[in-house]
Motif scaffolding. Structure first.
Motif, short mmCIF file in Angstrom:
data_model
loop_
_atom_site.label_atom_id
_atom_site.label_comp_id
_atom_site.label_asym_id
_atom_site.label_seq_id
_atom_site.Cartn_x
_atom_site.Cartn_y
_atom_site.Cartn_z
N ASP A 45 38.11 80.20 16.40
CA ASP A 45 36.99 79.27 16.60
C ASP A 45 36.07 79.27 15.39
OD1 ASP A 45 37.49 78.67 19.53
OD2 ASP A 45 37.26 80.86 19.61
N VAL A 46 35.83 80.45 14.82
CA VAL A 46 34.91 80.61 13.69
C VAL A 46 35.59 81.45 12.61
CG1 VAL A 46 32.73 81.65 12.91
CG2 VAL A 46 32.83 80.43 15.11
N LEU A 102 38.06 69.66 11.96
CA LEU A 102 37.43 70.89 11.51
C LEU A 102 36.07 70.64 10.88
CD1 LEU A 102 40.43 72.80 9.87
CD2 LEU A 102 39.54 72.99 12.20
N ASN A 103 35.22 71.64 10.95
CA ASN A 103 33.92 71.63 10.31
C ASN A 103 33.93 72.68 9.20
OD1 ASN A 103 32.18 69.94 12.37
ND2 ASN A 103 33.40 71.36 13.59
N ILE A 104 33.82 72.24 7.96
CA ILE A 104 33.79 73.15 6.82
C ILE A 104 32.36 73.18 6.29
CG2 ILE A 104 34.68 73.65 4.53
CD1 ILE A 104 37.27 72.31 5.32
N LEU A 105 31.76 74.36 6.30
CA LEU A 105 30.33 74.51 6.08
C LEU A 105 30.05 75.46 4.91
CD1 LEU A 105 29.69 75.22 9.83
CD2 LEU A 105 29.11 73.06 8.71
N ARG A 132 24.83 78.42 10.86
CA ARG A 132 25.74 77.38 10.37
C ARG A 132 26.98 77.25 11.25
NH1 ARG A 132 24.93 73.59 7.87
NH2 ARG A 132 26.19 73.66 5.97
N ALA A 133 27.68 78.35 11.50
CA ALA A 133 28.90 78.29 12.31
C ALA A 133 28.60 78.28 13.81
CB ALA A 133 29.82 79.45 11.97
N CYS A 135 32.96 78.64 7.68
CA CYS A 135 31.73 78.73 6.88
C CYS A 135 31.97 79.71 5.74
CB CYS A 135 30.56 79.19 7.74
SG CYS A 135 28.99 79.14 6.85
N ARG A 191 35.14 76.00 13.16
CA ARG A 191 34.14 75.98 12.09
C ARG A 191 34.50 77.04 11.05
NH1 ARG A 191 33.09 76.98 17.36
NH2 ARG A 191 31.19 78.22 17.10
#
Length: 337
Positions: free
Chosen positions: A231-232, A278-281, A152-153, A256, A254
């Motif tokens: 970054d993660v 941002l990417n929220i997973l 995912r991340a 997650c 990211r």
């Protein structure tokens, strides 16, 4: 056989003599040597898990020896030392599990017993460098951490990674996977002692989230400017503190998460998310392919799971209360066979 059974919600687990399972077509019976606890077991006991079905033998993690094979199963499995993938019937779409998805240990009977029946497709040879205790600690949280961090991340070597709430099984696996994968890892915890233990496992540093200025302190510790952001970010708490994860994420980062132990996520400022791109997973468990990838990585990097305390099957209720207290650092295991 002896088994730990939940008969009613919010009642202590009971140790009972029950009928030993028989292997049907495509199935095996595994004599469990060691099982391991997860928060899921406590949630089932508290009636907080979807699709509750009682009574049930709880337990999603286990390692043991194949004692019986059913029709159509290769004889090579008989008497083999194995671990069990608890993520069953994921389905054809790797992005999300299907309607038939199940986790071993409710509604199907699980590993807190002398024997468990599973489909042979969920067996994997026990990594040779792991004891039964260590092997039993891998499946559920190892898979959870692997999917969150790697699938995912999409962690890449050299990235800066933050793992919150270090001490639980999945967070510790995420730490070990990220370190072994070549990333710089930082952690948070409410315990300074747990932070020091994480540093001994390869984390570069950490901060105590009980300090209201922990986010600023973390950025200062990592560099004090944009190069010090993450970054993660891997999180299992959610809650009001999640908003600070957005503050410490780098542009395009990211985040997650796979849990919500501190409640609903609140106080997020939308502009901070969309201006930082941002990417929220979200993530839960993982596919059969991801489990196989995770096991190969554990073998290749000779990863040793972190164990907290060992109990017997008769002490399953004591072990569950220890899990519920949240003071552990690593996996809690039950020695059975």
């Amino acid at each position: 056989m002896k088994a730990a059974i939940i008969q009613e919600i919010n009642q202590p687990v009971s140790i009972q003599e029950v009928e030993k399972p028989q292997a049907g077509a495509g199935e095996v019976v595994v004599k469990i040597k060691v099982a391991a606890l997860n928060h899921r077991d406590v949630f089932v006991q508290q009636g907080l898990y979807p699709g509750m079905k009682l009574p049930v033998i709880i337990g999603s993690d286990g390692a043991g020896i194949v004692s019986e094979i059913g029709e159509g199963v290769s004889e090579e499995w008989l008497n083999k030392e194995v671990i069990i993938n608890p993520s069953h019937n994921w389905g054809a779409d790797a992005r999300f599990y299907g309607k038939s998805f199940r986790i071993l240990g409710m509604p199907e009977n699980g590993t807190f017993a002398e024997y468990v029946k599973v489909a042979a497709e969920y067996l994997y040879a026990k990594p040779a460098h792991l004891s039964f205790e260590a092997a039993a600690a891998v499946p559920l949280v190892g898979l959870t951490a692997w999917r969150a961090l790697m699938s995912r991340a999409g962690m890449k070597p050299g990235e800066r990674v933050l793992i919150t709430g270090i001490g639980g099984g999945a967070a510790l696996f995420a730490l070990q996977f990220a370190v072994a994968g070549g990333s710089e890892v930082w952690v948070t915890s409410g315990s300074d002692e747990k932070i020091e233990k994480a540093i001994a496992l390869g984390a570069k540093g950490g901060v105590n989230y009980k300090d209201p200025n922990w986010a600023k302190n973390l950025i200062a510790a990592t560099g004090g400017d944009r190069s010090g952001y993450f970054d993660v970010i891997i999180d299992s708490a959610g809650g009001p503190g999640f908003a600070k994860l957005i503050d410490v994420a780098t542009a395009g980062g990211r985040i997650c998460f796979f849990g919500g132990t501190t409640g609903n996520i609140t106080d997020i400022i939308p502009a901070k998310v969309f201006f930082k791109q941002l990417n929220i997973l979200g993530s839960t468990m993982g596919t059969e392919a991801e489990f196989a990838e995770m096991i190969r990585f554990v073998e290749e990097k000779q990863i040793q799971p972190i164990l907290d305390e060992t109990f017997t099957l008769d002490e399953a209720e004591i072990a569950l209360r220890h899990m519920d207290n949240g003071t552990q650092f690593g996996k809690i295991v039950l020695k059975i066979g």
